[in-house]
Design an enzyme around this catalytic site. Structure first.
Site, PDB file in Angstrom:
ATOM      1  N   CYS A   1       0.799  -1.224   0.000  1.00  0.00           N
ATOM      2  CA  CYS A   1       0.000   0.000   0.000  1.00  0.00           C
ATOM      3  C   CYS A   1       0.834   1.278   0.000  1.00  0.00           C
ATOM      4  O   CYS A   1       0.287   2.372  -0.189  1.00  0.00           O
ATOM      5  CB  CYS A   1      -0.948  -0.002   1.188  1.00  0.00           C
ATOM      6  SG  CYS A   1      -2.057  -1.430   1.212  1.00  0.00           S
TER       7      CYS A   1
ATOM      8  N   CYS B   1     -11.625   0.567   4.510  1.00  0.00           N
ATOM      9  CA  CYS B   1     -11.522   1.199   3.192  1.00  0.00           C
ATOM     10  C   CYS B   1     -11.946   0.203   2.113  1.00  0.00           C
ATOM     11  O   CYS B   1     -11.762  -1.007   2.255  1.00  0.00           O
ATOM     12  CB  CYS B   1     -10.114   1.703   2.936  1.00  0.00           C
ATOM     13  SG  CYS B   1      -8.892   0.412   2.639  1.00  0.00           S
TER      14      CYS B   1
END
Length: 394
Positions: free
Chosen positions: A82, A214
């Site tokens: 990420c 998310c």
């Protein structure tokens, strides 16, 4: 920092749900062109490209950047989970700062698929196995729950166990994220939510509910960085510099402290932030705006303390008093963050960069933080890498 590095152009396309986006090649090229147009410089002046993504085959970076031009420059593909986008930015900044190049582009994108994150291979050791082993020993493993939610939900549990905060304190972060995203036309979720709606959404892994996680997202973002001499020569916008930047990886404390907060990168974050503050000669109290890695509400909460935005054990007070939003001590995730803007893994770090550059230029429209001069970015990848970047308006 050896010489000033200016962020002279940024670009970001609207983030979308999986299945609703253009191909990564198109998204990446669009974001790169937006950054070049924002900078007012032609691609022929770019000397190196660093491209971050996670969901893609080798040389996907070339496939995307070739949509901008075929200039023959070096193109480096970066995968740091990420934190891939900010890792690409780190390398581009390093190339300019060292004098290797005068102008570079950092590009990030991902064309994700619906559902929880999964590894691509089952015939070799997983790079996450050591982390998973620590988690399994510490809190067990639930095969029917996304592993990422167990990592970060576990961090939230350990924080609750130490400080006794309420479950709905985490939910308040989602409410704030949606309020901010409602002002961001590039965010994927712009509908506001009440605290009751957040807490009533299906449980994913206690204390996390669905609206505290998310979503998988598709999108792309890019930044153009250059030297002061290059910017002056081409009459570019020199208002934003990278004042300090640090990347950290895991240390023994990740695996040896029996604390899920450490497993998900608390110590990496704290170490990177310390390096940045020391290099810039400032403290966290000087910050005006922060874009931090809120993949889950639990991570935003513990990151407040890892970045020094509030002392250890005071995150709940920080949230309840509104010190994490407009009118408070420091505005966190004015973009809506990963929770509401979306999280296309490779694009996230550069989307954060774009938001903060707009803030420091005074171009953030309804999201504008008044008189923003110092902006901090935090981008985390399990496995692990953490990049913290300080931007300054000059």
């Amino acid at each position: 920092m050896q010489r000033a590095v200016h962020v002279v152009g940024v670009g970001m396309i609207p983030f979308t749900k999986p299945g609703a986006s253009e191909p990564y090649t198109v998204m990446g090229a669009r974001a790169a062109k937006l950054a070049l147009d924002d900078a007012g410089v032609g691609y022929e002046h770019v000397q190196q490209a660093y491209v971050g993504y996670v969901y893609g085959d080798s040389t996907s970076g070339q496939a995307a950047i070739y949509g901008v031009g075929l200039s023959g420059i070096p193109v480096f593909n970066v995968n740091n989970n990420c934190s891939s986008g900010s890792s690409a930015l780190f390398l581009a900044r390093q190339a300019v700062e060292s004098g290797m190049v005068e102008c570079a582009i950092a590009l990030g994108f991902d064309q994700m698929v619906p559902g929880a994150l999964k590894g691509a291979y089952d015939d070799r050791p997983s790079p996450m196995q050591r982390f998973a082993d620590v988690m399994n020993t510490h809190q067990g493993y639930q095969a029917d729950v996304p592993r990422a939610a167990q990592f970060f939900g576990g961090a939230g549990r350990d924080y609750m166990g130490q400080y006794g905060i309420r479950r709905d304190t985490f939910g308040r972060i989602s409410v704030k994220a949606r309020q901010h995203a409602a002002r961001n036309p590039l965010a994927v979720f712009r509908q506001t939510l009440t605290l009751d709606e957040v807490m009533a959404s299906p449980s994913v892994f206690d204390p996390l509910t669905r609206y505290q996680c998310c979503p998988p997202t598709c999108g792309a973002a890019a930044a153009i960085v250059c030297s002061a001499d290059f910017a002056k020569k081409h009459k570019l916008d020199m208002r934003v510099i990278i004042a300090a930047q640090a990347m950290t990886t895991d240390t023994p404390s990740t695996f040896e402290t029996n604390d899920m907060r450490r497993v998900v990168g608390y110590d990496m974050t704290a170490a990177a932030a310390k390096q940045v503050y020391e290099a810039a000669g400032i403290g966290p109290d000087a910050l005006d705006v922060v874009e931090l890695h809120d993949c889950f509400t639990a991570n935003e909460l513990i990151t407040y303390e890892a970045l020094g935005l509030t002392p250890e054990g005071t995150a709940e007070k920080f949230i309840l008093e509104g010190d994490n939003t407009y009118g408070g001590r420091v505005v966190t995730n004015p973009s809506g963050g990963l929770l509401s803007k979306g999280h296309p893994l490779g694009a996230t770090g550069l989307a954060q960069c774009a938001e903060l550059v707009w803030q420091l230029r005074g171009q953030a429209d309804q999201r504008q933080v008044e008189c923003a001069r110092l902006a901090l970015q935090h981008n985390l990848g399990l496995g692990g890498a953490c990049v913290v970047t300080l931007y300054q308006a000059v």
